[in-house]
Design an enzyme around this catalytic site. Structure first.
Site, PDB file in Angstrom:
ATOM      1  N   GLU A  10       0.798  -1.225   0.000  1.00  0.00           N
ATOM      2  CA  GLU A  10       0.000   0.000   0.000  1.00  0.00           C
ATOM      3  C   GLU A  10       0.834   1.280   0.000  1.00  0.00           C
ATOM      4  O   GLU A  10       0.407   2.280  -0.565  1.00  0.00           O
ATOM      5  CB  GLU A  10      -0.947   0.013   1.206  1.00  0.00           C
ATOM      6  CG  GLU A  10      -2.026  -1.067   1.174  1.00  0.00           C
ATOM      7  CD  GLU A  10      -2.985  -0.901   0.000  1.00  0.00           C
ATOM      8  OE1 GLU A  10      -3.186   0.244  -0.454  1.00  0.00           O
ATOM      9  OE2 GLU A  10      -3.521  -1.925  -0.493  1.00  0.00           O
ATOM     10  N   SER A  22     -51.416 -30.157  32.762  1.00  0.00           N
ATOM     11  CA  SER A  22     -51.028 -30.959  33.922  1.00  0.00           C
ATOM     12  C   SER A  22     -49.701 -30.537  34.561  1.00  0.00           C
ATOM     13  O   SER A  22     -49.338 -31.050  35.612  1.00  0.00           O
ATOM     14  CB  SER A  22     -50.937 -32.430  33.537  1.00  0.00           C
ATOM     15  OG  SER A  22     -52.207 -32.873  33.139  1.00  0.00           O
TER      16      SER A  22
END
Lengths: 752, 126
Positions: free
Chosen positions: A189, A469
């Site tokens: 770069e 239940s």
């Protein structure tokens, strides 16, 4: 004289003219200068605003529970390997550094990572774990030879809380940036980064030539500083004015900040990919995203791959375009070699490495979404959303990633199997499930739908259904803990009953089978889930007693005290049901369900720790009686199909089925874990499933892999254990039942 | 745990429990009650059925004046202590002191008597 006077006049005029010109020039240049200074000042201000303060928003990171390795822990070395892979450890030579492990048949050597836990920093070390007959038998620190009783691995990242603009970022301080990454960036770069003043005319020329020669875009002309400016401040369009601003700002940055500061900012800012809607910013984030490892642990080749992404994160995406990414990586390595950052041997070694991208083990937000929703809900009671999104808080949760994976897998697989069955109702099923630690109330896993993506409807938290239940154990607990001397062998009538309601209607409940069973013991009535006996019992002790018990054990939601409450005509969410059963699983102690264990700042400063909190809400001896009755549900009651799945393990559980088979529930626990599962449909239509044929199947799948732990038969103050006959009157399948000290079991039902 | 073990060993035996108790003791001796409790809680997360960890936590809660937590955790330890009279006695002693601190003198006295009853059957003195 005249001439000279004239000349003098002219000179005077001229000099006047000149001085005016000077003044003008001065004024103009002053204005230009002031304008330029103001312009510079403006840019400089922008730069400082960005650099000082907190330039980046960092999402909160949410972790699961750390895995504890301790002597005596049941553990297979394969499981340990799975756990290590889960936190991004690589198999190899542990001498390579933290994050590596090696495994032989019975020994695993782990080079652990540095980690800041709530209670302090643990340095990286090499630890050898010896496993013998399925258990951890020895733990040794390699360098000192010291043995340990326990240690923990760092927890696994399970999700993040993102800011609105959807950026993800893990900040890496400059002193932790690997040199090879700097080398790679410099090579491709900006070769003169350490000597230029922000812009680099020679670099532009060199890049032009290099690109021309190779026929492709190898190098960019912008310096790293200019790229940082572009990323930080400017829009992407390419205009002269923007280019000019970029160059001026780059030079200003260079005046104000050191090369190290600039590089650190660059490394944490640059865009390196996309994870769905979230942008991956900075090399720390990219290392985690592509390799699931900290930046410091990556190889030169992996760092080169990441550096190569700067040029085009999408074009060189190693997941979608692996071939292109490989070429790019090797080109970066070539450039590093050309400068002399790598010698021939290093270059050859790096170029033969595979890409090493790990997307397989990335924890999917689809499996932890519902849990994360709950975590976020709880966090918002204490923290501002913007702090969660921006401050990089570290949130440690109770989630066990392996249990969660198992839970989600079981739900998906089992619902598919159920839907393939012949019953025409059994389509479009949904489910919710929660696994928690029996004694501490910590939620280990939670799902709110078949696919538990974040933001999808979270049935575990938000879907209220009649519990059927599942209410019964609490009716029986109300009886046992009343002062009327009820015990498992107390007889009760399982006979038709008509109860007059306030409106004058008569309520006539029935048993699931349609039959009634006459005189039965409480034990049999609960184990076989007889409705009539339960209603009779509840009416005998009174609705107020039952309702009072539900309040006492922590049910907060308002409910109606109708007789149908006794059969579970009360709508609760799976989380609320879990909270109620927690009291049974923990032996009479209410433990608030927790999902967050600790919160730390980005820098590891502790903000919050949730302590274990318990409160005795029922006498442990009464719960011991009920729990022993619930083990007969599994041994020879409605959940007996489970017995074969857990041979030799004592577990307690209860099935729940609502009218027309709309809801299928199962709640059950062993010594270690409690699980609650609901199966039903979003439109509340019939599923064709009972508690046992639906939810219980999922419960069995999960608990089989987790191991619920066998309930102990420790004596509890004020109780004794009695071997009693099964419901056919036989002693070869006897049940061990806990009785209150002062209760007399039915002599004819005892085995001795 | 085995299906039929009613007898608790006389003291903690598991290495991880011993290590957690040790660590907590060291921290508490240094005056760091909060981290001492955290290390016991870490032990409890690993071995939630261990009555010594709960007992020791109840002692620290008592020392830091968290009376209700002390009572609850001593009760939890009792529910896991099986027939270990020494441990039962110690827990009832914690409960007695916490009750007394809360001004619940009748309950405190009852708890003290239980503690003494459990202690006297074996030559145990606190």
């Amino acid at each position: 004289m005249k001439k000279s006077r004239l000349k003098g006049k002219t000179r005077q005029k001229k000099s006047q003219k000149f001085s005016r010109l000077y003044v003008h020039a001065f004024l103009v240049s002053a204005v230009v200068f002031i304008g330029f200074a103001a312009y510079l000042g403006y840019l400089d201000q922008q730069i400082q605003a960005k650099f000082s303060g907190t330039p980046w928003s960092v999402p909160a990171r949410v972790y699961g529970r750390p895995v504890e390795i301790y002597i005596g822990k049941p553990l297979a070395s394969e499981t340990l390997q799975t756990i290590l892979t889960g936190v991004g450890y690589q198999r190899g030579n542990p001498d390579q550094g933290p994050g590596h492990y090696n495994r032989t048949v019975d020994t695993v050597t782990i080079h652990t990572r540095d980690y800041s836990f709530w209670d302090g920093h643990v340095a990286a070390q090499k630890i050898t774990v010896v496993i013998a007959s399925g258990k951890v038998s020895r733990i040794t620190v390699q360098d000192t030879g010291r043995s340990l009783a326990y240690f923990r691995l760092e927890p696994r990242l399970i999700g993040k809380i993102y800011p609105l603009h959807n950026e993800d970022r893990i900040l890496v301080p400059y002193d932790q940036v690997p040199q090879s990454l700097v080398d790679a960036l410099i090579a491709v770069e900006d070769r003169r980064f350490f000597s230029h003043a922000g812009i680099d005319p020679r670099g532009i020329a060199r890049a032009f030539i290099a690109n021309f020669r190779s026929g492709e875009f190898v190098q960019g002309g912008s310096t790293l500083t200019q790229q940082l400016v572009k990323n930080f401040f400017l829009s992407p369009e390419r205009t002269i004015r923007r280019k000019l601003n970029e160059m001026v700002m780059a030079m200003l940055i260079e005046i104000r900040y050191s090369k190290a500061e600039i590089l650190a900012a660059y490394i944490n800012e640059v865009y390196l990919g996309q994870d769905g809607a979230k942008g991956i910013h900075g090399f720390g984030t990219a290392a985690e995203f592509y390799f699931r490892r900290p930046l410091q642990e990556l190889t030169t080749a992996q760092l080169a791959l990441l550096a190569g992404l700067v040029k085009g994160a999408s074009f060189y995406n190693p997941v979608r375009n692996p071939q292109r990414a490989l070429q790019r990586r090797n080109l970066v390595l070539d450039e590093m070699h050309e400068i002399g950052f790598l010698d021939d041997r290093e270059l050859a070694a790096a170029q033969t490495e595979t890409l090493g991208v790990d997307t397989k083990n990335r924890i999917s937000h689809n499996s932890t979404g519902a849990f994360l929703d709950l975590v976020k809900n709880r966090l918002l009671q204490t923290y501002q959303l913007k702090d969660l999104q921006n401050e990089g808080l570290r949130i440690f949760t109770t989630l066990d990633p392996l249990v969660q994976k198992q839970l989600q897998g079981s739900v998906q697989k089992r619902l598919q199997i159920l839907e393939r069955s012949s019953n025409k109702h059994t389509r479009d099923l949904q489910a919710a499930a929660i696994i928690s630690s029996a004694d501490t109330g910590e939620v280990l896993a939670l799902t709110g739908s078949r696919r538990s993506a974040a933001g999808s409807f979270n049935r575990a938290l938000n879907s209220r259904r009649p519990i059927g239940s599942l209410i019964k154990p609490f009716v029986y607990l109300a009886a046992i803990s009343s002062s009327h001397g009820y015990h498992p062998h107390t007889y009760i009538d399982d006979r038709e009953i008509g109860i007059e309601l306030k409106q004058g209607e008569i309520w006539r409940p029935g048993n699931y089978s349609g039959e009634s069973h006459g005189r039965v013991t409480l034990l049999e009535a609960l184990a076989r889930s007889y409705n009539l006996a339960t209603v009779n019992l509840g009416m005998e002790i009174g609705l107020d007693q039952v309702a009072g018990l539900l309040r006492q054990i922590g049910l907060e939601r308002p409910f109606n005290r109708y007789p149908s409450l006794l059969l579970g005509a009360i709508e609760l969410t799976p989380v609320e049901v879990t909270q109620l059963y927690q009291v049974l699983a923990s032996g009479g102690f209410r433990t608030p369900l927790t999902v967050i264990s600790e919160v730390l700042t980005r820098n590891g400063k502790p903000l919050q720790r949730s302590q274990i909190h318990i409160q005795q809400v029922v006498k442990p001896r009464h719960v011991a009686v009920i729990n022993s009755m619930l083990t007969t549900v599994v041994e020879s009651g409605t959940a007996r199909a489970l017995k074969a799945t857990f041979p030799g393990t004592v577990i307690a559980g209860k099935t729940g089925t609502t009218n027309d088979l709309r809801d299928s529930w199962f709640a059950g626990f062993g010594a270690d874990y409690l699980g609650v599962v609901w199966v039903g449909k979003d439109d509340n239509s019939a599923t064709g499933l009972t508690g046992a044929s639906g939810a219980m199947q999922i419960w069995g799948d999960i608990m089989k892999s987790v191991g619920p732990g066998s309930l102990t038969s420790l004596s509890v103050e004020g109780t004794r254990r009695v071997r009693v006959r099964d419901f056919e009157g036989n002693c070869h399948n006897d049940h061990t039942i806990v009785f209150p000290d002062n209760a007399a079991p039915e002599p004819g039902l005892i085995c001795e | 745990m085995q299906a039929d073990d009613n007898q608790m060993p006389a003291g903690p035996v598991e290495p991880v429990v011993l290590a957690a108790l040790d660590e907590a003791e060291t921290l508490a001796a240094r005056g760091d009650n909060s981290r001492a409790m955290a290390s016991l809680e870490r032990g409890i997360r690993i071995k939630p059925k261990d009555p010594w960890l709960w007992h020791q936590l109840s002692v620290l809660k008592l020392r830091s004046g968290q009376w209700l937590d002390a009572i609850a955790m001593a009760g939890k330890s009792n529910s896991l202590a099986g027939d270990n009279r020494q441990l039962l006695s110690g827990n009832w002693m914690v409960i007695a002191e916490a009750r007394e601190a809360r001004g619940e003198l009748t309950e405190a006295e009852a708890a003290r008597q239980k503690a003494e009853a459990y202690a006297s059957n074996r030559d145990y003195t606190e």
